[in-house]
Structures are given as structure tokens and as C-alpha cells.
Scaffold this motif. Structure first.
Motif, mmCIF file in Angstrom:
data_model
loop_
_atom_site.group_PDB
_atom_site.id
_atom_site.type_symbol
_atom_site.label_atom_id
_atom_site.label_comp_id
_atom_site.label_asym_id
_atom_site.label_seq_id
_atom_site.Cartn_x
_atom_site.Cartn_y
_atom_site.Cartn_z
ATOM 1 N N GLU A 287 0.838 -1.213 0.000
ATOM 2 C CA GLU A 287 0.000 0.000 0.000
ATOM 3 C C GLU A 287 0.868 1.257 0.000
ATOM 4 O O GLU A 287 0.574 2.233 -0.693
ATOM 5 C CB GLU A 287 -0.903 -0.009 1.232
ATOM 6 N N LEU A 288 1.974 1.214 0.789
ATOM 7 C CA LEU A 288 2.871 2.366 0.822
ATOM 8 C C LEU A 288 3.502 2.615 -0.536
ATOM 9 O O LEU A 288 3.589 3.752 -1.009
ATOM 10 C CB LEU A 288 3.967 2.133 1.876
ATOM 11 N N ALA A 289 3.929 1.523 -1.209
ATOM 12 C CA ALA A 289 4.519 1.660 -2.540
ATOM 13 C C ALA A 289 3.498 2.216 -3.527
ATOM 14 O O ALA A 289 3.824 3.043 -4.382
ATOM 15 C CB ALA A 289 5.045 0.305 -3.014
ATOM 16 N N PHE B 177 3.795 5.670 -5.797
ATOM 17 C CA PHE B 177 3.615 5.747 -7.240
ATOM 18 C C PHE B 177 2.523 6.749 -7.598
ATOM 19 O O PHE B 177 2.637 7.489 -8.587
ATOM 20 C CB PHE B 177 3.255 4.367 -7.795
ATOM 21 N N TYR B 178 1.476 6.769 -6.797
ATOM 22 C CA TYR B 178 0.385 7.710 -7.038
ATOM 23 C C TYR B 178 0.871 9.150 -6.905
ATOM 24 O O TYR B 178 0.575 10.010 -7.745
ATOM 25 C CB TYR B 178 -0.745 7.437 -6.046
ATOM 26 N N ILE B 179 1.651 9.409 -5.833
ATOM 27 C CA ILE B 179 2.165 10.760 -5.602
ATOM 28 C C ILE B 179 3.110 11.178 -6.720
ATOM 29 O O ILE B 179 3.046 12.302 -7.226
ATOM 30 C CB ILE B 179 2.867 10.831 -4.232
ATOM 31 N N ILE B 180 3.997 10.259 -7.117
ATOM 32 C CA ILE B 180 4.928 10.552 -8.210
ATOM 33 C C ILE B 180 4.162 10.884 -9.486
ATOM 34 O O ILE B 180 4.487 11.844 -10.193
ATOM 35 C CB ILE B 180 5.872 9.357 -8.451
ATOM 36 N N GLY B 181 3.134 10.085 -9.774
ATOM 37 C CA GLY B 181 2.341 10.322 -10.987
ATOM 38 C C GLY B 181 1.683 11.682 -10.990
ATOM 39 O O GLY B 181 1.709 12.402 -11.998
ATOM 40 N N VAL B 182 1.100 12.059 -9.856
ATOM 41 C CA VAL B 182 0.426 13.370 -9.766
ATOM 42 C C VAL B 182 1.434 14.501 -9.938
ATOM 43 O O VAL B 182 1.187 15.476 -10.671
ATOM 44 C CB VAL B 182 -0.305 13.499 -8.415
ATOM 45 N N ILE B 183 2.588 14.383 -9.258
ATOM 46 C CA ILE B 183 3.614 15.432 -9.351
ATOM 47 C C ILE B 183 4.092 15.599 -10.792
ATOM 48 O O ILE B 183 4.225 16.724 -11.292
ATOM 49 C CB ILE B 183 4.797 15.103 -8.424
ATOM 50 N N LEU B 184 4.339 14.487 -11.457
ATOM 51 C CA LEU B 184 4.849 14.560 -12.826
ATOM 52 C C LEU B 184 3.810 15.117 -13.787
ATOM 53 O O LEU B 184 4.136 15.875 -14.706
ATOM 54 C CB LEU B 184 5.304 13.175 -13.285
ATOM 55 N N ILE B 185 2.550 14.748 -13.603
ATOM 56 C CA ILE B 185 1.484 15.299 -14.455
ATOM 57 C C ILE B 185 1.419 16.816 -14.292
ATOM 58 O O ILE B 185 1.337 17.573 -15.279
ATOM 59 C CB ILE B 185 0.132 14.651 -14.117
ATOM 60 N N PHE C 141 11.552 9.241 -4.733
ATOM 61 C CA PHE C 141 10.462 8.997 -3.790
ATOM 62 C C PHE C 141 10.382 7.527 -3.393
ATOM 63 O O PHE C 141 9.795 7.186 -2.369
ATOM 64 C CB PHE C 141 9.127 9.422 -4.401
ATOM 65 N N LEU C 142 10.936 6.639 -4.203
ATOM 66 C CA LEU C 142 10.844 5.211 -3.930
ATOM 67 C C LEU C 142 11.987 4.707 -3.062
ATOM 68 O O LEU C 142 11.979 3.545 -2.640
ATOM 69 C CB LEU C 142 10.822 4.429 -5.251
ATOM 70 N N LEU C 143 12.987 5.564 -2.775
ATOM 71 C CA LEU C 143 14.183 5.106 -2.101
ATOM 72 C C LEU C 143 14.105 5.198 -0.585
ATOM 73 O O LEU C 143 14.867 4.534 0.107
ATOM 74 C CB LEU C 143 15.397 5.909 -2.592
#
Length: 357
Positions: free
Chosen positions: A1-3, A7-15, A233-235
Motif C-alpha cells: 500500500e505504501l509503494a 507511485f500515485y504521488i509521483i504520478g500526480v507530481i509529474l502530471i 520517492f521510492l528510495l
């Protein structure tokens, strides 16, 4: 769930980032209008509102979560964690010099630009001090989060005043403010890098303007690099840790530039006389050198403090582990500058050899 959340946060930031990049390609005027709208409704309005709620909280006699006794108001200089806040404070002022790249577009810049910088400093200081106090009034220290501390404070205030229906509105406004702050960090550095490319400090193929006069290739390259950096963000285990590490790294790199800027200003003042219409610091040469000295002291302190992890707010594990990760991050961020320097030296040497032949 954390991962999945990461991924969701990264996707929103990049969009959001790529959308703002395309906005930047539309021209400085479009970006400035959008940034002004976001600053007014997404930063100033919520900050004034939370300060207003804090005043009501005090006037009603509600308990506050911070001890305002004289003993606790004096900074504890021997406590290293008290120094950590210096990084966050300096971060609030980073980028103010970016407005200088637009100085040629300002009417009467000798008068209006210093005024704008002065008013900006007052606005940043007042909102930062009173906004931070508003958060500290309702949230215990252990509950203050680097990422959502402001939203938690709003939720506490709104719950106490039976205004929870406003929480989604506040969240949207804060999001607008965050998006607006990204605009300046996208378009202004690109304009400065365009001048660097034109003067041979970057590969000249980056010196490309579109029909709106924007450094299109630099903006696209910048967006690609940010996309790779966001994988950071994944590290780390928590969003707080990631947020602080990126904030600390960007601040440290920026402060290094300020150190070189103050040294260059000191050197140039003694080497060249100031033009008649140049911007002037009050106090003549004494005021000028005092400004450079104080700036250098503040920057050097920030560079040292950057290696101290905020142990109470962010879980990095051992302090030594944080310093290793932090040092590797600095090296990675400095690597492009080093490579570009050697590229320029090699390019200039090849050009000189060709002219001799």
C-alpha cells in the motif's frame, strides 16, 4: 500500500510538472499571470485565514500546544535540532534572485525592483512567522508533519469552529498555491540557462527559442531530469523523509551558488567601478561589504546545518546513514556542473587550437 501511494504521488507530481512546463512554453506572460493567481488564492489567502483562526483561538481562551514562556522563546543554541530549522527558513527565501532575470521587463527597475524585493521579504517573514505560530498553537510538536502539517492545523481549527465543510476548499487552495510556486521554479531558471547557453557555458544546441521567446529545449530537458529525480520517492521509507531530503539537497546546492555569488560580488566591487544607473546598497562600500560578509556567514552556517538530520520529525535511521545519503545526493547534483565545466574547457581548447591552425 505504501509503494502504491508513492507511485500515485509521483504520478500526480509529474502530471502537474509537465503541464506547467507546457504552460511555460506559452510564454512568460501566461506563466506570470497564472503564478500571480495561484500566489493570491493559494498562498496569501490561506495563510491570512489560518492566522485569523489562530487569533480567534487565542481570544476564546483555548489551550495552545506550545509553551510561550520566556525561557522557551530563547533559542537553545546547544541543541543541534534547533539549528535544523535554519534550513527550512533559508528555503523560504531561495529563488528571490530569480526575479532578476525579468528585470528588463520591469518599468523603472532601479526603483520598482528593490521595492518589490523589500515587500516580498516582509511578506515572507510575516506569513512564515505567524503561520508557523498558528500551526504550533493547535498541534503538539510530535504531530507536526513536514508534508501535511498545515492541513492538520486547518482541520483542528475547522473542527473546533464546526467548519469542517471548508476542509476540501482549503485543500484545493493549498494545492493551487503549491502548483503556482512551481511555475517560477520552471520558467525563471530556464531563462537564466538560456543566457548561459548563449555565452558558451552550455552546449549551444540548448540555445533555442520558440515563437513565444521561451527556451523550449531547456524547459523540455529540465522536465525530463525532474522526471528521473522523482524516482527518489521510492528510495526512502516515508514521504516526510523524502520531502526533507529533497528540500535539504536543493537548499544546500542553492546555498553553494549563493556563496559563489557573494564572493563574486566582493571581487567585482573592488575590480570595477559601479555604473551610474546601477542598483546600490545603502551605506556605500561599507554597507556593500557588510552585506556580502553577513550573507557569507549565513550561507556557511546553512551548509553545515544541512548535514544534521531532523531526528524528531523524520526517520532516517542513524544520523551517519543520513549523512552518507545526503553527501551522495550532493555529489550527484554537482556532477552535471563538473562535466559541463570540463566540456567547456575542452571546447575552448579545441576552438583555440583550430584558430592557431
Amino acid at each position: 500500500e505504501l509503494a502504491a501511494n508513492k507511485f500515485y504521488i509521483i504520478g500526480v507530481i509529474l502530471i502537474v510538472f509537465w503541464s506547467l512546463t507546457w504552460l511555460g512554453l506559452s510564454g512568460i506572460k501566461a506563466s506570470a499571470n497564472f503564478a500571480g493567481f495561484c500566489a493570491l488564492f493559494g498562498m496569501i489567502l490561506p495563510m491570512v485565514f489560518i492566522i485569523f483562526l489562530a487569533l480567534i483561538w487565542i481570544l476564546k481562551g483555548n489551550p495552545i500546544a506550545i509553551d510561550l514562556s520566556f525561557k522557551n522563546l530563547i533559542p537553545h543554541w546547544q541543541d543541534t535540532q534547533s539549528w535544523v530549522s535554519l534550513t527550512a527558513i533559508m528555503t523560504a527565501f531561495l529563488g528571490m534572485e530569480l526575479a532578476a532575470v525579468h528585470v528588463r521587463n520591469i518599468d523603472n527597475p532601479q526603483r520598482n525592483y528593490p521595492k518589490a524585493m523589500f515587500y516580498s521579504s516582509i511578506l515572507i517573514l510575516s506569513t512564515m512567522i505567524f503561520g508557523s505560530l498558528a500551526i504550533a498553537f493547535v498541534l503538539p510538536q510530535k504531530e507536526i508533519s513536514l508534508v501535511d502539517g498545515v492541513m492538520k492545523a486547518f482541520e483542528s481549527f475547522l473542527s473546533a469552529y464546526h467548519l469542517r465543510w471548508m476542509a476540501p476548499v482549503i485543500a484545493i487552495l493549498l494545492l493551487i498555491g503549491s502548483v503556482g510556486s512551481m511555475v517560477n521554479w520552471i520558467i525563471s531558471p530556464a531563462k537564466g540557462l538560456l543566457l548561459a547557453a548563449d555565452n558558451g557555458f552550455l552546449p549551444h544546441w540548448l540555445y533555442k527559442r520558440n515563437e513565444h521567446g521561451v527556451a523550449s529545449r531547456i524547459l523540455i530537458l529540465q522536465a525530463i531530469l525532474v522526471t528521473f529525480l522523482c524516482t527518489g520517492f521510492l528510495l526512502l521509507p516515508s514521504i516526510n523523509a523524502i520531502y526533507w531530503l529533497f528540500t535539504d539537497l536543493s537548499t544546500e546546492l542553492y546555498i553553494m551558488m549563493y556563496v559563489m555569488m557573494f564572493i563574486a560580488a566582493w571581487h567585482l566591487k573592488g575590480k570595477y567601478s559601479s555604473p551610474i544607473n546601477a542598483f546600490r546598497i545603502p551605506g556605500g562600500k561599507a554597507g556593500y561589504y557588510a552585506t556580502c560578509t553577513l550573507g557569507l556567514i549565513g550561507c556557511l552556517l546553512t551548509l553545515i546545518v544541512g548535514f544534521i538530520p531532523p531526528e524528531e520529525a523524520v526517520d532516517f535511521g542513524a544520523a551517519g546513514q543520513f549523512r552518507i545519503i545526503f553527501s551522495l545526493g550532493i555529489i550527484l547534483m554537482l556532477l552535471p556542473a563538473v562535466l559541463l565545466y570540463f566540456w567547456k574547457v575542452k571546447h575552448e581548447h579545441g576552438k583555440h587550437s583550430h584558430e592557431i591552425k
